[in-house]
Design a protein around this motif. Sequence first.
Motif, PDB file in Angstrom:
ATOM      1  N   ASP A 179     -91.704  35.682 -30.256  1.00  0.00           N
ATOM      2  CA  ASP A 179     -91.314  35.416 -28.874  1.00  0.00           C
ATOM      3  C   ASP A 179     -92.138  36.223 -27.878  1.00  0.00           C
ATOM      4  O   ASP A 179     -91.814  36.288 -26.701  1.00  0.00           O
ATOM      5  N   ASN A 213     -72.356  52.641 -34.621  1.00  0.00           N
ATOM      6  CA  ASN A 213     -71.883  51.259 -34.520  1.00  0.00           C
ATOM      7  C   ASN A 213     -70.738  51.104 -33.539  1.00  0.00           C
ATOM      8  O   ASN A 213     -70.144  50.034 -33.454  1.00  0.00           O
ATOM      9  N   TYR A 270     -70.104  50.901 -30.403  1.00  0.00           N
ATOM     10  CA  TYR A 270     -69.972  50.043 -29.229  1.00  0.00           C
ATOM     11  C   TYR A 270     -69.643  48.615 -29.651  1.00  0.00           C
ATOM     12  O   TYR A 270     -70.064  48.156 -30.701  1.00  0.00           O
ATOM     13  N   LYS A 305     -69.655  44.808 -30.242  1.00  0.00           N
ATOM     14  CA  LYS A 305     -70.752  43.851 -30.374  1.00  0.00           C
ATOM     15  C   LYS A 305     -70.255  42.419 -30.341  1.00  0.00           C
ATOM     16  O   LYS A 305     -70.981  41.516 -30.685  1.00  0.00           O
ATOM     17  N   PHE A 339     -65.840  39.071 -32.819  1.00  0.00           N
ATOM     18  CA  PHE A 339     -65.614  38.831 -34.234  1.00  0.00           C
ATOM     19  C   PHE A 339     -66.050  39.989 -35.121  1.00  0.00           C
ATOM     20  O   PHE A 339     -66.041  39.877 -36.334  1.00  0.00           O
ATOM     21  N   THR A 340     -66.484  41.079 -34.513  1.00  0.00           N
ATOM     22  CA  THR A 340     -66.958  42.191 -35.325  1.00  0.00           C
ATOM     23  C   THR A 340     -65.785  42.952 -35.929  1.00  0.00           C
ATOM     24  O   THR A 340     -64.689  43.000 -35.374  1.00  0.00           O
ATOM     25  N   GLU A 341     -66.038  43.512 -37.091  1.00  0.00           N
ATOM     26  CA  GLU A 341     -65.048  44.374 -37.722  1.00  0.00           C
ATOM     27  C   GLU A 341     -64.918  45.644 -36.883  1.00  0.00           C
ATOM     28  O   GLU A 341     -65.925  46.191 -36.434  1.00  0.00           O
ATOM     29  N   PRO A 342     -63.695  46.134 -36.653  1.00  0.00           N
ATOM     30  CA  PRO A 342     -63.554  47.352 -35.851  1.00  0.00           C
ATOM     31  C   PRO A 342     -64.127  48.568 -36.587  1.00  0.00           C
ATOM     32  O   PRO A 342     -64.155  48.603 -37.809  1.00  0.00           O
ATOM     33  N   ILE A 343     -64.573  49.517 -35.790  1.00  0.00           N
ATOM     34  CA  ILE A 343     -65.139  50.731 -36.376  1.00  0.00           C
ATOM     35  C   ILE A 343     -64.014  51.742 -36.604  1.00  0.00           C
ATOM     36  O   ILE A 343     -63.325  52.137 -35.661  1.00  0.00           O
ATOM     37  N   ILE A 344     -63.835  52.130 -37.835  1.00  0.00           N
ATOM     38  CA  ILE A 344     -62.841  53.162 -38.151  1.00  0.00           C
ATOM     39  C   ILE A 344     -63.590  54.491 -38.150  1.00  0.00           C
ATOM     40  O   ILE A 344     -64.333  54.809 -39.078  1.00  0.00           O
ATOM     41  N   SER A 380     -65.840  36.363 -41.066  1.00  0.00           N
ATOM     42  CA  SER A 380     -65.162  37.574 -40.618  1.00  0.00           C
ATOM     43  C   SER A 380     -63.940  37.270 -39.776  1.00  0.00           C
ATOM     44  O   SER A 380     -63.286  38.170 -39.291  1.00  0.00           O
ATOM     45  N   THR A 381     -63.618  36.032 -39.616  1.00  0.00           N
ATOM     46  CA  THR A 381     -62.618  35.727 -38.605  1.00  0.00           C
ATOM     47  C   THR A 381     -61.259  35.360 -39.147  1.00  0.00           C
ATOM     48  O   THR A 381     -60.285  35.405 -38.427  1.00  0.00           O
ATOM     49  N   LEU A 386     -64.443  28.888 -39.180  1.00  0.00           N
ATOM     50  CA  LEU A 386     -65.474  28.591 -38.201  1.00  0.00           C
ATOM     51  C   LEU A 386     -66.664  27.922 -38.874  1.00  0.00           C
ATOM     52  O   LEU A 386     -66.999  28.247 -40.007  1.00  0.00           O
ATOM     53  N   LYS A 416     -70.304  44.608 -42.561  1.00  0.00           N
ATOM     54  CA  LYS A 416     -70.187  46.024 -42.228  1.00  0.00           C
ATOM     55  C   LYS A 416     -69.415  46.177 -40.928  1.00  0.00           C
ATOM     56  O   LYS A 416     -69.320  45.223 -40.145  1.00  0.00           O
ATOM     57  N   GLU A 417     -68.889  47.364 -40.713  1.00  0.00           N
ATOM     58  CA  GLU A 417     -68.227  47.619 -39.438  1.00  0.00           C
ATOM     59  C   GLU A 417     -69.239  47.413 -38.320  1.00  0.00           C
ATOM     60  O   GLU A 417     -70.366  47.879 -38.394  1.00  0.00           O
ATOM     61  N   GLY A 418     -68.809  46.677 -37.314  1.00  0.00           N
ATOM     62  CA  GLY A 418     -69.685  46.416 -36.176  1.00  0.00           C
ATOM     63  C   GLY A 418     -70.582  45.206 -36.356  1.00  0.00           C
ATOM     64  O   GLY A 418     -71.290  44.817 -35.441  1.00  0.00           O
ATOM     65  N   ALA A 419     -70.546  44.579 -37.544  1.00  0.00           N
ATOM     66  CA  ALA A 419     -71.414  43.421 -37.785  1.00  0.00           C
ATOM     67  C   ALA A 419     -70.589  42.144 -37.746  1.00  0.00           C
ATOM     68  O   ALA A 419     -69.389  42.163 -37.962  1.00  0.00           O
ATOM     69  N   SER A 420     -71.242  41.045 -37.469  1.00  0.00           N
ATOM     70  CA  SER A 420     -70.578  39.751 -37.518  1.00  0.00           C
ATOM     71  C   SER A 420     -71.634  38.686 -37.693  1.00  0.00           C
ATOM     72  O   SER A 420     -72.833  38.965 -37.674  1.00  0.00           O
ATOM     73  N   PHE A 421     -71.168  37.439 -37.847  1.00  0.00           N
ATOM     74  CA  PHE A 421     -72.112  36.336 -38.025  1.00  0.00           C
ATOM     75  C   PHE A 421     -73.046  36.215 -36.827  1.00  0.00           C
ATOM     76  O   PHE A 421     -74.122  35.645 -36.926  1.00  0.00           O
ATOM     77  N   MET A 422     -72.648  36.760 -35.696  1.00  0.00           N
ATOM     78  CA  MET A 422     -73.484  36.644 -34.503  1.00  0.00           C
ATOM     79  C   MET A 422     -74.789  37.405 -34.683  1.00  0.00           C
ATOM     80  O   MET A 422     -75.789  37.099 -34.061  1.00  0.00           O
ATOM     81  N   SER A 448     -82.587  36.376 -31.142  1.00  0.00           N
ATOM     82  CA  SER A 448     -83.168  37.535 -31.802  1.00  0.00           C
ATOM     83  C   SER A 448     -84.648  37.309 -32.057  1.00  0.00           C
ATOM     84  O   SER A 448     -85.053  36.239 -32.494  1.00  0.00           O
ATOM     85  N   GLU A 500     -68.603  51.660 -47.337  1.00  0.00           N
ATOM     86  CA  GLU A 500     -69.011  51.685 -45.924  1.00  0.00           C
ATOM     87  C   GLU A 500     -67.934  51.171 -44.965  1.00  0.00           C
ATOM     88  O   GLU A 500     -68.204  50.979 -43.792  1.00  0.00           O
TER      89      GLU A 500
END
Lengths: 269, 787
Positions: free
Chosen positions: A144, A231, A233, A235, A238-243, B511-512, B516, B567-573, B580, B628
């Motif tokens: 890009d 991690n 912040y 994102k 649908f993100t998993e929460p940070i523990i 993850s939901t 989806l 992982k924590e903080g990750a998603s399909f997005m 990207s 993790e």
Amino acid sequence: MKTYIYIIATFLILVLISSCEKNADIDIPDNEPQLVVAAFISPQDDTISLKVSMSHPIYYSSGSVQLNYDEVTAVVSSGGINHNLTFDNQRLTFFSDKVQFNTGDNLKLDVSYRGEKVTSECTIITEPVYDFEYLGSETKTYKDGYSEGIHKFKITCNNGNDINYYRLNSNFYMHNYWYSNYYESDLYEFAKGETRTIEIRGDHDLQADSMRVYIINCDEHYYLYHKNLGNSYEKGPFTEPIIMYNNVEGGLGIFSSYNMQLEKYEINK
Amino acid sequence: MKYIITIIILFLGLSAFSQAKDITISGYVREKASDELLIGVNIYIKGTQIGTISNSYGFYSLSIPVQEAKIVFSYVGYEPIIMAQTFDKDSVINVYLESNTDLSEVEVYGDRDEKIADKAVMSVVSVPVKQVRDIPALLGEKDVFKVLQLMPGIRGGSEASSGLYVRGGGPDQNLVILDDAVVYNAMHLFGFFSVFNGDAIKSIELYKGGFPARFGGRLSSVIDMSLKDGNRKEFGGEASIGLLSSRLLLEGPIIKNKSSFIISGRRSYVDVLAAPIIASMEDGGSTAGYYFYDLNAKANYEISDKDKLYLSGYFGRDKFYSHDSWEDQSSDAILFWENATGTFRWNHQFSNKLFSNTSFVFSNYQFVIDLEEEDGDDFSHLRYKSGIRDLGIKTDLTWVPNNKHYIRYGGAITNHLFTPSAIVYEQKGFDTELNAKELNSIETSAYIEDEWRAFDRFKVNMGLRLSNFNYNAKSYFDLEPRILASYMLTDLLSIKASYAQMSQYVHLLTSTGIGLPTDLWVPSTDRVGPQKSKQFALGMAKDFEDPNFSLSVEAYYKTMTDIISYKEGASFMMVGDPTSSEEFNYEDAVTIGKGYSTGIEVLLQRKFGKLTGWIGYTLSLTKYQFDELNNGKEFFPRHDRRHDFSIVGIYKLNEKITLSATWIYGTGDAVSLAKSTYTAYGHSPSGVGSSYSGQGLSHFSSYHTNHYGEKNSFRMAAYHRLDVGAQFKKKLKKGRERVIEVSLYNAYSRQNPFYYYTGYDHNTKQTVLKQVSLFPILPGVSYYLKF
């Protein structure tokens, strides 16, 4: 007929989007303010710096909880010596100077505030033992059109533990003036004797001519806490929460140690 | 282990050939009215434990040690046939069973019909398709998966979701097979409905444990569905009109008694009904809508008594679309996901003891976003695509050497082509293709299993499956032993035990908790290996003669290793971010862990009589552990449910009216809720990220953080719901039948939590936890016509 279709359509749309909300009628998780502390101890420093704050309960609270620093008592003890920390109003930090810790020292932190007491412990970690080699730099241009400088290093960990926790941090300089930072994930697990090639990015406009690399051997508390923090912040929905990692008994936060070395390099483009 | 397996195989081989010469009776079992092949018909010699069942293609083979025998053919919902005669040589007997449409009048014949105690299976859920039609459903939309969710050991996802969570496993661990083809992402409307409405489905079986060796590829369940073949005698059909969609099914002979077809379609029409409203609101400049449809079709041709060909397929699509235009500008957005499967099958009967089926299988799933904008002479076009395409061949053979052994063996090879994300961007004077990476892999398997009647009261189904997966230079290989033993304590009571190892080489990134279309299938790689499980189950099965109930109680313990999670903080997005600039490997977004699930399941069921249905209860515990996640500590996955209770009742008041009701109760989902917020301080070694940047000073950097406590340590409110329905049937002329169904979903309008969020209460002026519920009481009406 037309009216009939409209009625059905309206009904269906209402059904599909209908959702109702109310205050949840369930037991809320424990909701009391807790003491939060953070300190990172290095044998290279002659000061202890400690951050103390309070957590703010989310539910059924009517504002933030303000900490009266004058009522906070903070003590770091090691080998029978107590270091009472005093509050610095400018840095909003508790500190104690003229301290000296050595590798292997066991440290204990006690913080109390209005009857609440939190404790934690850590051990001063050994210095990083490594072989470090600068492999050169290159420019990468993506499809890009975005370009950035990538600086490659080879590092071998020679520390004696089976698992060693390293952190690599860096600054970029142009004509000896600070230019930019390396923000990406910089935490690594090294097995004893393991070698890795590491790419350091962050030289966005490719103008830096030198860089400083901070090589840190840290304890597991430090490593896990910062891994979460990187991690933390949001994102997306649908993100998993940070523990967040926590090694403070009775409260939240971190009390850990690190040991740091600095390497300086001229960038070869 | 290898030695034990070798000894078992040798023993079975010797045992299979060491029987005295028996007389073999074989043939096909069909429904009399339509010639439809019947699956799972009980065929046995009255007064003995010798028997078999018809296979997935209606074929049976029974060796009888005596010349005079009373052979019984029985199948629930059909009049049994008793054949008392003298057999002096091997014989082919094709049997035609007559449907008894009124189940309340079914006379339970002999001591076998639908008895569960003497079957060498456990942990299998078999739902009669007729019951799927009788059970009340959301907006009247019949859904096979939602009926399966009412069985013990199986639960759905969030409110109204068709997702399946079986014995603590995730939605990625279910193998959904339709006529030998794997169906990926089998959901309509973000998971509110599955793609299977039951019209064209002939049989549904869900294995949640005690897996026979012929099944593999997923850890937690196999859902094996077969499409109907189509009426070989006369044309007919079914039509249904509901609030959300309408359905039409047509079937009939192509060549009478030789070949037939069936085609079944469904389409939703929210878009059609809403179009005039949207047009009137937007002055005709904009349109938007959503629809889904699905289509099942099958044709068969009987070449000879020994050879049959089948061609079947499924196609389904969900589509959102919008168009805006003003002056010389316009924008179009399309989002769709679609499934397509195709199966070509050849049945061949080598002898009266050996039957084979060979299938060529195609399956394709894709999710596409298409955005186009025009502004005068300028234009831009972005197309994002992800999906998976399978091409495969499989062969299954059934060999019945004598009445003590029922041997199945075969193999399969499948080419999986994964497209995690492919992006094409076009602009005036510029076009590019990003991340168009395709991941090619080959999965192969071979198996052998034997249902061995060691003694009259003791049956064992033992088998071994070999599986292999190749991706790039990486190759995985696994041996998966399976064994199930059943011992009849009395004619009506048996105890059963099973052990199964499973391997799963393809993973679903999700993850939901809802279905989806962005859920992404990816292969095992050198960094992310196959998932594996081991499951032990112990149970008892008890039949009651009067009234005709069956009771099964099973306890299980399942371990899962190398399971994956974001992982924590990750998603399909992150995986499929079209903007990207970097290639993103899914391995970077996932972490590998392990888990276990244990539980007790109780099912009291009645399949015929005026009142049919079941009561199911599950007590279970599931825990996961990832290095993790949750700082390495064990945690409850969201779908962990301590108590799960369901009661299903279908009451045929008379020939014209059928009443039905279901009530379900489940412990709330385990979720993470922020308890408090605080400032977390990080160490900034060189002042990076702080006001001391570049000064070489260690410093604190601050982050606003939520405190959740342990992961998923909070329980949502319990879920419970009552659905009721009534069907009014009327026989019309020329054998036609119409049914009007009215139903109430969530009859007492329970506000079940869909999700929670942090909100503000203006009355108390405090931050509170808000609950959002999805569906209050919802009526449903449908009209069904059979012709």
